[in-house]
Design an enzyme around this catalytic site. Sequence first.
Site, PDB file in Angstrom:
ATOM      1  NE  ARG A   1      -4.375   3.802  -7.574  1.00  0.00           N
ATOM      2  CZ  ARG A   1      -4.103   5.085  -7.792  1.00  0.00           C
ATOM      3  NH1 ARG A   1      -4.980   5.836  -8.473  1.00  0.00           N
ATOM      4  NH2 ARG A   1      -2.988   5.629  -7.339  1.00  0.00           N
TER       5      ARG A   1
ATOM      6  CE  LYS B   1      -4.718   3.384  -3.840  1.00  0.00           C
ATOM      7  NZ  LYS B   1      -3.463   2.854  -3.263  1.00  0.00           N
TER       8      LYS B   1
ATOM      9  CG  HIS C   1      -2.082  -4.147  -9.344  1.00  0.00           C
ATOM     10  ND1 HIS C   1      -2.636  -2.883  -9.244  1.00  0.00           N
ATOM     11  CD2 HIS C   1      -0.856  -4.057  -8.755  1.00  0.00           C
ATOM     12  CE1 HIS C   1      -1.791  -2.088  -8.606  1.00  0.00           C
ATOM     13  NE2 HIS C   1      -0.712  -2.763  -8.303  1.00  0.00           N
TER      14      HIS C   1
ATOM     15  NE  ARG D   1      -1.938   1.129 -10.866  1.00  0.00           N
ATOM     16  CZ  ARG D   1      -2.059   2.447 -10.908  1.00  0.00           C
ATOM     17  NH1 ARG D   1      -2.728   3.003 -11.908  1.00  0.00           N
ATOM     18  NH2 ARG D   1      -1.519   3.208  -9.983  1.00  0.00           N
TER      19      ARG D   1
ATOM     20  CG  HIS E   1       2.190   5.842  -8.516  1.00  0.00           C
ATOM     21  ND1 HIS E   1       3.173   5.152  -9.205  1.00  0.00           N
ATOM     22  CD2 HIS E   1       1.205   4.939  -8.267  1.00  0.00           C
ATOM     23  CE1 HIS E   1       2.792   3.894  -9.376  1.00  0.00           C
ATOM     24  NE2 HIS E   1       1.608   3.741  -8.810  1.00  0.00           N
TER      25      HIS E   1
ATOM     26  CE1 TYR F   1       5.093  -1.077 -12.717  1.00  0.00           C
ATOM     27  CE2 TYR F   1       4.950   1.102 -11.744  1.00  0.00           C
ATOM     28  CZ  TYR F   1       4.388  -0.128 -12.016  1.00  0.00           C
ATOM     29  OH  TYR F   1       3.118  -0.398 -11.570  1.00  0.00           O
TER      30      TYR F   1
END
Length: 328
Positions: free
Chosen positions: A177, A201, A272, A275, A298, A307
């Site tokens: 990220r 995160k 992004h 990414r 994730h 994806y």
Amino acid sequence: MRGRQSISNSAPPAQDGTARPPVSGARLIDLYLDMLAAERGAARNTLEAYRRDLEDFAGDLKGAALADATGEDIRGYLARLAGRDFSAATVARRLSAVRQLYRFLYAEGLRKEDPAAAIEGPKRGRPLPKVLSVKHVDQLLTQARDGIDDAERPISQRLRASRLACLLELLYASGMRVSELVALPASAARRDERMLIVRGKGDKERLVPLNEAAKRAMRDYLALREEAGLKSSKWLFPSFGESGHLTRQHFARDLKALAAAAGLRPTQVSPHVLRHAFASHLLQNGADLRSVQTLLGHADISTTQIYTHVLEERLKSLVRDLHPLGQE
């Protein structure tokens, strides 16, 4: 008003027997955000986004208290958002914030019911992420490296170009990220490292790989920093700003300028998007979804599964364009 459950009703009386004053909406929001920060490790940007959404809801209640809102109040708010031409994604995000607030109040015993529990959000399609082709990524990398080794250029220009090339190499090699990338410590550039420890995160750590191109770009960038006589920093990409390191916005601006110089549309290029390119190119070349999920950080594989839709679209195009019966 019938149907409302005031939070003050569940609060015990004061020692002198008088009723306690109702808790303000601002205080309820603060309590919820404190919980997110303390128990879930929510980042500052996440907390600020929740605060904006909840304060917008509280301000829309037409005189009703946040503590007393009903399901009808919430439905009215969603209808007014739609009338203000907000996208379905934005309305869904606002509803999610409201739902989580009332779920928290209910769990803490501050409300006897959850007014948002039965409310459905707007139907929305899931857009495919923008993805750059391998050729377009190569164009960006080639453009980023241009002029770095030109001794005729001022050292400040060479250093700026080298920093951007390093950022780009690291991002495409790891799929980090952008917030993780710009906040990398200087220790990330140690020569013997084959993997990076990234803090993502929720303050969770994960390992991401480093290829030779990324390691070489870091070495070249640090060598130019030393040549320019810049003092050492705890950050790999230091800045004079409040955070002490390069901001996401600054990198995004530099990346768009690089895209224009490389002959690409700046609107199609962002950190992004790179990414996304990292993930989709891995899957295109045979990587399994669980591995990509781990590399991207994730929490839920359903986030990574977007994806697979990109690959499905490419497979359809392949059949349409190359199969002998594809045009019939």
